[in-house]
Scaffold this active site. Structure first.
Site, short mmCIF file in Angstrom:
data_model
loop_
_atom_site.label_atom_id
_atom_site.label_comp_id
_atom_site.label_asym_id
_atom_site.label_seq_id
_atom_site.Cartn_x
_atom_site.Cartn_y
_atom_site.Cartn_z
NE ARG A 48 -3.04 40.07 61.24
CZ ARG A 48 -3.19 40.56 60.02
NH1 ARG A 48 -2.25 40.42 59.12
NH2 ARG A 48 -4.27 41.22 59.69
CD GLN A 77 -4.01 46.61 53.62
OE1 GLN A 77 -4.73 47.60 53.51
NE2 GLN A 77 -3.92 45.90 54.72
CG ASP A 127 -8.23 37.42 55.24
OD1 ASP A 127 -8.75 38.37 54.64
OD2 ASP A 127 -7.02 37.33 55.47
CG ASN A 178 -11.57 39.73 52.20
OD1 ASN A 178 -10.47 39.24 52.39
ND2 ASN A 178 -11.79 40.61 51.24
CE LYS A 179 -7.39 44.12 55.55
NZ LYS A 179 -6.73 44.12 56.87
#
Lengths: 335, 335
Positions: A90, A187, A228, A238-239
């Site tokens: 990742r 999520q 993140d 971030n997402k």
């Protein structure tokens, strides 16, 4: 204790990882018997958010078990390669790098020691370090929230979310949450909603397009997400979806708090952060079922980058920082 | 011609309506043999957007056929009742009222004429009037777009979208689209994406949280959506999700064009527009399958309101207006 608080486990012959792609509809554990299995599980999104950190810690233990029979130099080299493989699983998640580093540091510290013993101790040090930092981060966050705070969150803040709710209970503050479902992996609808409910927190779910409506209507007091990565000049990675919520929060006068253990000294600014693009076909499906026309392609940037002008506060394990001062983190004492 | 351009059809003994709840995965036509059947189909969301307008036009023809054998006064009264029933099927959709009015006007204009002939003529006048306005709106829109414009759209703009693509082809401009999936009903993923692809337009699908990413990355030149309603002071009421995209477009310097035939003289400002809240459980499902934790509630405001400061241009069938000047629409000549 919510189910997802301990969703990666080390056993005598494997790392078992709760499959977050199917949770909470099914509670299935994926069994990884090699470090490569762990890397593939991370790539396949069996676990995400802080999950890959814990998976990488214990994946390194599996690598040590695999390398145990080699000559010391070869074993150390094999362990390094396993770490690189885990990191590559990742690219945007640099927690994996930290997991690998803490295990390797412990191995390198005691050259004569059994490789597996040293790696296992390193993994548990990393486990406790991460949880302690999350607890500190949760406490710093709750101090910034009013009592009865109505919190909008996005995606899944994992240990930070759990630590924040636990800190609120400890400090006697009540929180309620609105969470976005967070397509395509849901999520928010699955992990965040289920975990908050398991912790007896009042929770309302919205689709990803409804955040600006909620923010403009005064339904929430704060936007709170994990990050993140945070760059040294205060960009929040971030997402995907965080950016739109942050811009809307800014437009409607709602503060945005982003939680991260520490800004990334390797990322001076946003240009230094590679954004992972996942297969577009994931956008065309929901829980494996086709939900779009079969005539189009999908586009799936997994993360977005929120510029510091849309961020109110970055909350770290060493306390809160204004985004333009977050580089001071590394000068501030550990608590 | 895309499938959804003519998704309500009048036959010798029925009105047949394409079921947009299942399109494009299944192409099922619902057969309505009475005006009451049509009203129920509208209530059940078999068709939406401009669909109810066309369904109501032809539903009035069915009502005329049913009333044909009655004495003239009774027949006219029955037709009026059928119109009221159709209007009541979707209280917030005021296009249905216009459809009923155009048929009744044609009937009342020629008292001696066969009821069915007059009603049928009225229905076709209404059909052509709506399409002509959409064509004008599409042409005005395309004149504002650069060649090779990359357009971000949200939800399903129906006849406006089709007319815009047709006008672009007519004027020799190429367009490409990015469209949001538009949860919870997936109008973007199903109706918009399929229709654009049927019209050979290059189309990319994103989830509802990815719009700000696309806007911030320079991937699109314009945000273009329909509006369910525009107030006289330039607020844009449209499918929830529009507001967040508009705020992000404004933050990243991308113009937002909202398409509407005309602003609503009955709505001086946003406070005059009731926002429909649909059952929260719809947020917890996708195509009928549970997609959220079973421990939470959903929140579903069906529309949001974009203040005029986030709107660049409102495009009508009489041309473009700045949002603070849209009230001038009613003073401008029909084209």
């Amino acid at each position: 204790m919510p189910t997802l608080a301990h969703s990666v486990r080390l056993t005598d012959d494997a790392v078992v990882i709760l499959d977050r792609r199917r949770f909470p509809f099914e509670r299935v554990w994926v069994r990884c018997t090699t470090a490569e299995d762990v890397a593939v599980a991370i790539e396949d999104m069996v676990t995400q958010s802080s999950g890959p950190y814990f998976a990488a810690l214990f994946g390194m233990v599996l690598a040590a078990r695999e390398a145990r029979h080699l000559a010391p130099a070869d074993a150390r080299e094999a362990l390094g390669r396993a770490g690189e493989r885990l990191i590559a699983s990742r690219a945007t998640n640099n927690a994996i790098g930290k997991a690998v580093a803490v295990v390797l540091a412990e191995v390198d510290k005691s050259p004569g020691e059994d490789l597996v013993d040293a790696a296992t101790r390193g993994a548990w040090i990393g486990d406790e370090r991460y949880r302690a930092k999350s607890r500190a981060l949760g406490e710093h966050t709750v101090k910034l929230l009013p009592d009865n705070a109505r919190v909008l969150t996005h995606c899944w803040a994992d240990t930070y979310l759990i630590a924040t709710v636990e800190a609120a209970a400890h400090l006697g503050k009540r929180l309620s949450f609105v969470c976005t479902e967070t397509r395509p992996y849901l999520q928010g609808a699955r992990l965040t909603a289920e975990t908050l409910a398991e912790m007896d927190v009042d929770t309302t779910l919205i689709t990803d397009g409804m955040g600006a409506s909620v923010l403009s209507q005064g339904m929430v007091d704060v936007l709170l997400t994990a990050a993140d990565r945070v760059t040294m000049d205060g960009h929040v990675v971030n997402k995907v979806g965080t950016l739109g919520l942050a811009v809307a929060a800014h437009a409607f006068g709602v503060p945005f708090l982003a939680q991260v253990q520490a800004p990334d000294p390797a990322a001076r600014t946003a240009a230094a952060v590679p954004i992972e693009h996942r297969p577009g076909t994931e956008v065309l499906h929901t829980l494996g079922v086709r939900t779009a026309s079969d005539k189009v392609r999908g586009h799936y940037p997994a993360f977005d980058i929120t510029p510091p002008r849309f961020v109110t506060t970055i909350v770290t394990d060493r306390g809160p920082f204004a985004p333009d001062a977050v580089a001071d983190y590394h000068a501030r004492e550990e608590p």
